[in-house]
Design an enzyme around this catalytic site. Structure first.
Site, PDB file in Angstrom:
ATOM      1  N   ASP A 133      -2.873   3.227   0.802  1.00  0.00           N
ATOM      2  CA  ASP A 133      -2.899   4.421   1.728  1.00  0.00           C
ATOM      3  C   ASP A 133      -3.021   3.919   2.909  1.00  0.00           C
ATOM      4  O   ASP A 133      -3.602   2.789   3.356  1.00  0.00           O
ATOM      5  CB  ASP A 133      -4.333   5.161   1.109  1.00  0.00           C
ATOM      6  CG  ASP A 133      -4.224   6.622   1.849  1.00  0.00           C
ATOM      7  OD1 ASP A 133      -3.120   6.827   2.220  1.00  0.00           O
ATOM      8  OD2 ASP A 133      -5.361   7.059   1.822  1.00  0.00           O
ATOM      9  N   ASN A 142      -0.354   4.236   5.572  1.00  0.00           N
ATOM     10  CA  ASN A 142       0.773   4.029   6.245  1.00  0.00           C
ATOM     11  C   ASN A 142       0.967   5.024   7.495  1.00  0.00           C
ATOM     12  O   ASN A 142       1.608   4.621   8.502  1.00  0.00           O
ATOM     13  CB  ASN A 142       1.970   4.394   5.229  1.00  0.00           C
ATOM     14  CG  ASN A 142       1.947   3.302   4.050  1.00  0.00           C
ATOM     15  OD1 ASN A 142       1.328   2.444   4.159  1.00  0.00           O
ATOM     16  ND2 ASN A 142       2.927   3.476   3.137  1.00  0.00           N
ATOM     17  N   ARG A 175       5.454   8.836  11.605  1.00  0.00           N
ATOM     18  CA  ARG A 175       4.970   8.315  10.183  1.00  0.00           C
ATOM     19  C   ARG A 175       5.751   7.117   9.201  1.00  0.00           C
ATOM     20  O   ARG A 175       5.155   6.315   8.622  1.00  0.00           O
ATOM     21  CB  ARG A 175       4.705   9.436   9.551  1.00  0.00           C
ATOM     22  CG  ARG A 175       3.155  10.202  10.200  1.00  0.00           C
ATOM     23  CD  ARG A 175       3.056  11.527   9.014  1.00  0.00           C
ATOM     24  NE  ARG A 175       2.815  11.406   7.584  1.00  0.00           N
ATOM     25  CZ  ARG A 175       1.792  10.573   7.233  1.00  0.00           C
ATOM     26  NH1 ARG A 175       0.579  10.661   7.974  1.00  0.00           N
ATOM     27  NH2 ARG A 175       1.820  10.454   5.930  1.00  0.00           N
ATOM     28  N   HIS A 184       5.627   3.754   6.434  1.00  0.00           N
ATOM     29  CA  HIS A 184       6.250   3.421   5.202  1.00  0.00           C
ATOM     30  C   HIS A 184       7.043   2.370   4.953  1.00  0.00           C
ATOM     31  O   HIS A 184       7.032   1.359   3.963  1.00  0.00           O
ATOM     32  CB  HIS A 184       6.937   4.650   4.574  1.00  0.00           C
ATOM     33  CG  HIS A 184       6.023   6.138   4.417  1.00  0.00           C
ATOM     34  ND1 HIS A 184       4.756   6.026   3.917  1.00  0.00           N
ATOM     35  CD2 HIS A 184       6.274   7.189   4.995  1.00  0.00           C
ATOM     36  CE1 HIS A 184       4.268   7.175   4.209  1.00  0.00           C
ATOM     37  NE2 HIS A 184       5.330   7.973   4.482  1.00  0.00           N
ATOM     38  N   SER A 203       2.594  10.096  -5.274  1.00  0.00           N
ATOM     39  CA  SER A 203       1.599  10.862  -6.298  1.00  0.00           C
ATOM     40  C   SER A 203       2.460  12.360  -6.620  1.00  0.00           C
ATOM     41  O   SER A 203       3.432  12.678  -5.917  1.00  0.00           O
ATOM     42  CB  SER A 203       0.346  11.195  -5.625  1.00  0.00           C
ATOM     43  OG  SER A 203       0.545  12.288  -4.995  1.00  0.00           O
ATOM     44  N   GLU A 258       1.158  14.892  -6.168  1.00  0.00           N
ATOM     45  CA  GLU A 258       1.026  15.794  -5.098  1.00  0.00           C
ATOM     46  C   GLU A 258       1.703  15.490  -3.760  1.00  0.00           C
ATOM     47  O   GLU A 258       1.768  16.299  -3.127  1.00  0.00           O
ATOM     48  CB  GLU A 258      -0.782  16.133  -4.975  1.00  0.00           C
ATOM     49  CG  GLU A 258      -1.448  16.576  -5.994  1.00  0.00           C
ATOM     50  CD  GLU A 258      -1.342  15.740  -7.496  1.00  0.00           C
ATOM     51  OE1 GLU A 258      -0.903  16.263  -8.295  1.00  0.00           O
ATOM     52  OE2 GLU A 258      -1.632  14.587  -7.195  1.00  0.00           O
ATOM     53  N   LEU A 292       4.451 -11.893 -14.107  1.00  0.00           N
ATOM     54  CA  LEU A 292       3.775 -10.475 -13.800  1.00  0.00           C
ATOM     55  C   LEU A 292       4.288  -9.281 -14.084  1.00  0.00           C
ATOM     56  O   LEU A 292       5.623  -9.226 -13.961  1.00  0.00           O
ATOM     57  CB  LEU A 292       3.376 -10.799 -12.124  1.00  0.00           C
ATOM     58  CG  LEU A 292       2.783  -9.689 -11.339  1.00  0.00           C
ATOM     59  CD1 LEU A 292       1.406  -9.375 -11.675  1.00  0.00           C
ATOM     60  CD2 LEU A 292       3.398  -9.683  -9.743  1.00  0.00           C
TER      61      LEU A 292
HETATM   62  C1  IPE Z   1      -2.545   8.654  -2.520  1.00  0.00           C
HETATM   63  O1  IPE Z   1      -2.437   8.881  -1.157  1.00  0.00           O
HETATM   64  C2  IPE Z   1      -1.064   8.643  -3.164  1.00  0.00           C
HETATM   65  C3  IPE Z   1      -0.516   7.416  -2.725  1.00  0.00           C
HETATM   66  C4  IPE Z   1      -0.835   6.430  -2.143  1.00  0.00           C
HETATM   67  C5  IPE Z   1       0.789   7.151  -3.348  1.00  0.00           C
HETATM   68  P1  IPE Z   1      -2.468  10.336  -0.571  1.00  0.00           P
HETATM   69  O2  IPE Z   1      -2.523  10.101   0.897  1.00  0.00           O
HETATM   70  O3  IPE Z   1      -1.397  11.230  -1.026  1.00  0.00           O
HETATM   71  O4  IPE Z   1      -4.046  10.881  -0.855  1.00  0.00           O
HETATM   72  P2  IPE Z   1      -4.801  12.023  -0.423  1.00  0.00           P
HETATM   73  O5  IPE Z   1      -4.195  13.177  -0.292  1.00  0.00           O
HETATM   74  O6  IPE Z   1      -5.471  11.416   0.986  1.00  0.00           O
HETATM   75  O7  IPE Z   1      -5.879  12.124  -1.427  1.00  0.00           O
HETATM   76  C1  IPE Z   2       0.384   6.127   1.389  1.00  0.00           C
HETATM   77  O1  IPE Z   2       0.053   6.188   2.960  1.00  0.00           O
HETATM   78  C2  IPE Z   2       1.865   6.372   1.255  1.00  0.00           C
HETATM   79  C3  IPE Z   2       2.042   7.559   0.522  1.00  0.00           C
HETATM   80  C4  IPE Z   2       1.218   8.325  -0.044  1.00  0.00           C
HETATM   81  C5  IPE Z   2       3.591   7.630   0.104  1.00  0.00           C
HETATM   82  P1  IPE Z   2      -0.079   7.724   3.704  1.00  0.00           P
HETATM   83  O2  IPE Z   2       1.442   8.232   3.858  1.00  0.00           O
HETATM   84  O3  IPE Z   2      -0.811   8.571   2.700  1.00  0.00           O
HETATM   85  O4  IPE Z   2      -0.790   7.405   4.998  1.00  0.00           O
HETATM   86  P2  IPE Z   2      -1.967   8.416   5.530  1.00  0.00           P
HETATM   87  O5  IPE Z   2      -3.064   8.535   4.540  1.00  0.00           O
HETATM   88  O6  IPE Z   2      -1.234   9.751   5.871  1.00  0.00           O
HETATM   89  O7  IPE Z   2      -2.049   7.679   6.886  1.00  0.00           O
HETATM   90 MG    MG Z   3      -2.730   9.186   2.804  1.00  0.00          MG
END
Ligand code: IPE
Ligand code: IPE
Ligand code: MG
Length: 260
Positions: free
Chosen positions: A25, A27, A38, A42, A70, A72, A136
């Site tokens: 999380d 990125n 953003r 990634h 996810s 979601e 692995l």
């Molecule tokens: C969780 O991160 C899912 C992944 C890293 C793929 P999110 O950024 O989607 O989670 P929430 O929404 O902050 O809980």
């Molecule tokens: C995690 O990073 C990657 C995915 C969920 C795909 P985020 O995109 O959730 O990054 P933040 O949490 O918005 O910084």
């Molecule tokens: Mg996130």
């Protein structure tokens, strides 16, 4: 090979975690902090994936599970979702040869029916190519949700019961064998980068006795040293699985199974 549930029998614990599961999380925030879009976060996140896979393989970790998308995450802006899909395709196309050469087996878990046929075919090809590798096992959780996993396992048990004409036996081990990651032991160490302290619908069933490690480091900055710190923290934990500290002393007799 099937693994016994940690709530049925105390699992063996090794100094190096056998299975590490990571919520990658931060990125987006990594990129925003640098005034970048953003999605640049990634792209950099994929570099961090390479470094984590490499570091885990070198340290003798047997299973690395990465939450990439996810169930979601479809709620995100359509442009960001399309970018993530394209990045997934590029990664599958470009990285699989190197993974294979390094003895890494790739698995992808989640509701893959939601993906384009092209992505589904790439996944099948990558999994087949690397199926016999043993160094692995790298699992990518894509369109994965812990609740989806529990529901699909339940559905399979119901379907088996219908096919058998009577209810099949339901117990923890039988249930766990129907989860998407039945091929792996439960994670020893769970890491979440990016500062949030929540599970976000990741491996709900399997994290029952996993050690948790949270760090504020954004995923693109999570390098081999950061992984080393997480593993060092894990090494200091006392994993009791419901027992007392005294019972963990070598001379004590471990009651490691629950009474029937
Ligand atoms: C969780 O991160 C899912 C992944 C890293 C793929 P999110 O950024 O989607 O989670 P929430 O929404 O902050 O809980
Ligand atoms: C995690 O990073 C990657 C995915 C969920 C795909 P985020 O995109 O959730 O990054 P933040 O949490 O918005 O910084
Ligand atoms: Mg996130």
């Amino acid at each position: 090979m099937t693994y016994t549930s940690s709530t049925v029998r105390v699992p063996d614990v090794s100094a190096v975690p056998r299975h590490i599961a990571i919520i990658m999380d931060g990125n987006g925030r990594w990129a925003t902090q640098r005034r970048l879009p953003r999605v640049a976060g990634h792209t950099r996140g994929l570099d961090a994936v390479r470094s984590a896979v490499d570091a885990c393989a070198r340290r003798g970790v047997e299973y690395l599970t990465l939450f990439a998308f996810s169930s979601e995450n479809w709620r995100r802006p359509v442009d960001e979702v399309s970018f993530l899909m394209r990045l997934f395709v590029t990664a599958l196309e470009r990285e699989i040869g190197k993974l294979h050469a390094n003895g890494i087996r790739l698995r992808v878990v989640g509701d893959l029916s939601m993906f384009d046929k092209k992505i589904q075919d790439l996944i099948t090809r990558a999994e087949t190519k690397t199926a016999k590798n043993t160094r692995l096992t790298l699992t990518i959780a894509a369109n994965y949700g812990g609740r989806w996993d529990i529901m699909q396992a339940t559905r399979k048990l119901v379907e088996e019961s219908v096919a058998a004409g009577s209810p099949v036996e339901v117990n923890e081990n039988a249930f766990a064998q129907h989860l998407a990651m039945a091929y792996a032991p439960e994670p020893d160490l769970f890491i979440r980068t990016g500062g949030e302290q929540r599970i976000s619908n990741f491996l709900l069933w399997q994290l029952a006795y996993t050690e948790f490690y949270f760090t504020d480091t954004y995923w693109p900055d999570f390098d081999a040293d950061a992984l080393g710190r997480a593993i060092a923290s894990y090494t200091e934990r006392e994993r009791r699985f419901g027992r007392t500290s005294a019972q963990l002393e070598p001379q004590s007799q471990n009651a490691d199974s629950l009474p029937c």
